[in-house]
Design an enzyme around this catalytic site. Structure first.
Site, PDB file in Angstrom:
ATOM      1  N   ARG A 165       0.744  -1.076   0.293  1.00  0.00           N
ATOM      2  CA  ARG A 165       0.444   0.244  -0.368  1.00  0.00           C
ATOM      3  C   ARG A 165       0.342   1.600   0.148  1.00  0.00           C
ATOM      4  O   ARG A 165       0.624   2.349   0.308  1.00  0.00           O
ATOM      5  CB  ARG A 165      -1.138   0.417   1.335  1.00  0.00           C
ATOM      6  CG  ARG A 165      -1.867  -1.255   0.689  1.00  0.00           C
ATOM      7  CD  ARG A 165      -2.512  -1.591  -0.136  1.00  0.00           C
ATOM      8  NE  ARG A 165      -4.427  -1.321   0.418  1.00  0.00           N
ATOM      9  CZ  ARG A 165      -4.002  -3.446   0.274  1.00  0.00           C
ATOM     10  NH1 ARG A 165      -2.849  -3.659  -0.836  1.00  0.00           N
ATOM     11  NH2 ARG A 165      -5.132  -4.078   0.363  1.00  0.00           N
ATOM     12  N   SER A 236     -10.460  -0.970   3.710  1.00  0.00           N
ATOM     13  CA  SER A 236      -9.717  -0.852   4.850  1.00  0.00           C
ATOM     14  C   SER A 236      -9.172   0.356   5.540  1.00  0.00           C
ATOM     15  O   SER A 236      -8.385   1.501   4.786  1.00  0.00           O
ATOM     16  CB  SER A 236      -8.223  -1.770   4.737  1.00  0.00           C
ATOM     17  OG  SER A 236      -8.644  -3.606   3.951  1.00  0.00           O
ATOM     18  N   GLU A 331      -4.405   3.429   7.036  1.00  0.00           N
ATOM     19  CA  GLU A 331      -3.975   3.633   5.058  1.00  0.00           C
ATOM     20  C   GLU A 331      -4.529   4.558   4.310  1.00  0.00           C
ATOM     21  O   GLU A 331      -3.875   4.478   3.489  1.00  0.00           O
ATOM     22  CB  GLU A 331      -5.275   1.898   4.850  1.00  0.00           C
ATOM     23  CG  GLU A 331      -4.236   1.096   3.557  1.00  0.00           C
ATOM     24  CD  GLU A 331      -5.060   0.866   2.777  1.00  0.00           C
ATOM     25  OE1 GLU A 331      -5.060   2.178   1.722  1.00  0.00           O
ATOM     26  OE2 GLU A 331      -5.889  -0.074   2.620  1.00  0.00           O
TER      27      GLU A 331
HETATM   28  N1  EPU Z   1     -10.387 -10.731  10.430  1.00  0.00           N
HETATM   29  C1  EPU Z   1     -11.159 -10.820  11.909  1.00  0.00           C
HETATM   30  N2  EPU Z   1     -12.033  -9.810  11.626  1.00  0.00           N
HETATM   31  C2  EPU Z   1     -12.878  -8.898  10.566  1.00  0.00           C
HETATM   32  C3  EPU Z   1     -11.484  -9.126   9.711  1.00  0.00           C
HETATM   33  C4  EPU Z   1     -10.663  -9.903   9.652  1.00  0.00           C
HETATM   34  O1  EPU Z   1     -10.391 -11.632  12.784  1.00  0.00           O
HETATM   35  O2  EPU Z   1     -13.369  -8.650  11.486  1.00  0.00           O
HETATM   36  C5  EPU Z   1      -9.168 -11.588  10.266  1.00  0.00           C
HETATM   37  C6  EPU Z   1      -9.897 -12.441  10.173  1.00  0.00           C
HETATM   38  O3  EPU Z   1      -8.558 -13.816  10.475  1.00  0.00           O
HETATM   39  C7  EPU Z   1      -9.124 -13.123   8.609  1.00  0.00           C
HETATM   40  C8  EPU Z   1      -8.168 -12.000   8.273  1.00  0.00           C
HETATM   41  O4  EPU Z   1      -8.521 -11.183   9.714  1.00  0.00           O
HETATM   42  O5  EPU Z   1      -8.756 -13.780   7.760  1.00  0.00           O
HETATM   43  C9  EPU Z   1      -7.779 -11.336   6.901  1.00  0.00           C
HETATM   44  O6  EPU Z   1      -9.027 -10.557   6.570  1.00  0.00           O
HETATM   45  P1  EPU Z   1      -9.259 -10.273   4.777  1.00  0.00           P
HETATM   46  O7  EPU Z   1      -9.529 -11.475   4.414  1.00  0.00           O
HETATM   47  O8  EPU Z   1     -10.495  -9.710   4.916  1.00  0.00           O
HETATM   48  O9  EPU Z   1      -8.497  -9.272   4.467  1.00  0.00           O
HETATM   49  P2  EPU Z   1      -7.836  -8.193   5.371  1.00  0.00           P
HETATM   50  O10 EPU Z   1      -5.686  -8.521   5.655  1.00  0.00           O
HETATM   51  O11 EPU Z   1      -8.635  -7.314   6.060  1.00  0.00           O
HETATM   52  C10 EPU Z   1      -6.722  -7.002   3.192  1.00  0.00           C
HETATM   53  C11 EPU Z   1      -6.400  -6.094   2.251  1.00  0.00           C
HETATM   54  C12 EPU Z   1      -8.156  -5.647   1.211  1.00  0.00           C
HETATM   55  C13 EPU Z   1      -8.556  -6.629   0.773  1.00  0.00           C
HETATM   56  C14 EPU Z   1      -8.465  -7.911   1.391  1.00  0.00           C
HETATM   57  C15 EPU Z   1      -8.116  -9.034   0.241  1.00  0.00           C
HETATM   58  C16 EPU Z   1      -5.452  -4.372   3.338  1.00  0.00           C
HETATM   59  C17 EPU Z   1      -5.304  -3.212   4.675  1.00  0.00           C
HETATM   60  N3  EPU Z   1      -6.732  -4.693   3.203  1.00  0.00           N
HETATM   61  O12 EPU Z   1      -7.791  -7.203   4.209  1.00  0.00           O
HETATM   62  O13 EPU Z   1      -7.929  -4.678   0.285  1.00  0.00           O
HETATM   63  O14 EPU Z   1      -9.220  -6.691  -0.029  1.00  0.00           O
HETATM   64  O15 EPU Z   1      -6.999  -8.293   2.273  1.00  0.00           O
HETATM   65  O16 EPU Z   1      -7.690  -9.736  -0.433  1.00  0.00           O
HETATM   66  O17 EPU Z   1      -4.225  -5.631   3.614  1.00  0.00           O
HETATM   67  C18 EPU Z   1      -8.519  -1.647   0.893  1.00  0.00           C
HETATM   68  O18 EPU Z   1      -6.700  -2.422   1.267  1.00  0.00           O
HETATM   69  O19 EPU Z   1      -9.414  -1.188   1.099  1.00  0.00           O
HETATM   70  C19 EPU Z   1      -8.852  -3.591   0.824  1.00  0.00           C
HETATM   71  C20 EPU Z   1     -10.088  -3.550   1.202  1.00  0.00           C
END
Ligand code: EPU
Length: 345
Positions: A165, A236, A331
């Site tokens: 990012r 995010s 972010e």
């Molecule tokens: N989780 C929780 N509670 C929640 C949400 C997530 O425990 O309420 C934990 C779970 O263990 C889950 C893990 O977080 O397995 C990861 O969650 P997710 O797969 O939704 O991915 P993320 O790390 O929260 C990132 C990107 C997103 C992107 C997704 C999918 C960042 C900051 N965010 O989210 O990007 O869509 O992966 O690849 O890196 C964005 O940048 O705006 C964005 C939406």
């Protein structure tokens, strides 16, 4: 080229915040740049903000300078070599429409980045990423205008200095470069990336192609993330933090369920999980809150102000710091007054 005064930005930021721009213009053609630049040189005290889809910005204050709404449109196939097809898109193209257009042309590579809000020109600033793919994986080069001199320059993929990012345009010289077009390098023999949690399950039993993967990604995003047209948000709100191995080991001993992925320089953990564990998922203070299905997404339930969302975010940062000793980093670009030279796009 018309420069207007006191223009509402409410429809131009996906949080739906009622911020305004002191001055505002829309850039439809590169030829219009000369007039805008001349105007900014006559008003050197005013900051300039390049605005694309407004999907990664939080307006804590009204913008005190000139907002340049980048609306340059155009997309074309440039050619191909043995390995890649090269496709160019102007900065104001809608990102998701562009991704679907490449798929309709029979090209692959961008399918995992389907349904990300925003524009083509903003995508490199954040190095947008999702489901195991980042923009940098497919970017060949980009063209940007130096806001100091008006010179048009090409940046190779390496020169963009992409990180998680992050890019040259966000961290090294924010506000200096206006990205006007991006050239993508799409592999002629695609290698599908379907390892991310949940993606494989969505695709089980299906024959893989770019369209099928894109459709699955769209479904996953729609299930988990709020549609900005329904509930204001900027995706995010925090980056996933990368912490040192020693801190990770200590946290893992104390919180065995903490998710983590080894990275250069330590372990990346999940900001969503940390926030969830602190009890913030689905919480609401007035119209500022976190999304009920995903703790990492801050939302505007209706009439929240930028200050209220920012105050809510501070509460989250303090909680996570207290419980886990990790300082979360926002972010989106945060627009404060006074500020100068910010490349939001
Ligand atoms: N989780 C929780 N509670 C929640 C949400 C997530 O425990 O309420 C934990 C779970 O263990 C889950 C893990 O977080 O397995 C990861 O969650 P997710 O797969 O939704 O991915 P993320 O790390 O929260 C990132 C990107 C997103 C992107 C997704 C999918 C960042 C900051 N965010 O989210 O990007 O869509 O992966 O690849 O890196 C964005 O940048 O705006 C964005 C939406």
């Amino acid at each position: 080229m018309q420069i207007r005064e006191n223009v509402s930005l409410q429809g131009l930021n996906t949080f739906g915040l009622a911020a305004s721009a002191r001055y505002f213009c829309s850039l439809h053609k590169l030829g219009g740049l000369r007039t805008v630049m001349q105007w900014t040189q006559e008003h050197p005290e005013l900051p300039v903000l390049f605005l694309g889809g407004g999907s990664n910005l939080l307006f804590v204050e009204d913008f005190p300078g000139l907002v340049v709404h980048v609306r340059l449109r155009d997309r074309e196939v440039l050619g191909q070599d043995n390995d890649y097809v090269y496709v160019r898109a102007a900065a104001g193209e809608n990102w998701h429409e562009f991704v679907r257009w490449t798929i309709e042309q029979g090209f692959a590579g961008l399918e995992n980045l389907s349904l990300i809000p925003g524009t083509v020109g903003a995508a490199p600033v954040q190095n947008i990423g999702a489901y195991g793919v980042e923009l940098k994986d497919c970017l060949h080069e980009l063209q940007a205008v130096d806001w100091r001199t008006g010179e048009l320059r090409e940046f190779s993929q390496e020169e963009c200095r992409f990180g998680y990012r992050d890019s040259y345009f966000k961290s090294v010289e924010p506000g200096r470069w206006l990205i006007v077009a991006v050239v993508f390098r799409l592999p002629r023999k695609p290698q599908w990336k379907t390892d991310y949690a949940g993606v494989r399950e969505q695709l089980a039993g299906k024959e893989l192609d770019a369209c099928t993967i894109s459709d699955a990604i769209i479904r996953m995003r729609q299930e988990k993330l709020p549609d900005p047209a329904q509930i204001g948000n900027a995706g995010s709100f925090f980056k996933n933090p990368v912490i040192a191995q020693a801190q990770w080991d200590a946290l893992k001993a104390q919180f065995p369920a903490i998710p983590g992925w080894p990275q250069a320089g330590g372990v990346k953990t999940s900001a969503g999980w940390l926030i969830d564990q602190c009890g913030w998922k689905g919480r609401r203070e007035g119209d500022a809150g976190t999304y009920a299905k995903h703790a990492l997404v801050l939302v505007n339930h209706g009439n929240a102000t930028g200050q209220q969302i920012w105050a809510f975010a501070q509460g989250i940062i303090l909680s996570v710091q207290d419980k886990f000793g990790i300082r979360l980093e926002a972010e989106p670009g945060i627009i404060f007054h006074p500020c100068s030279g910010f490349t939001g796009q």
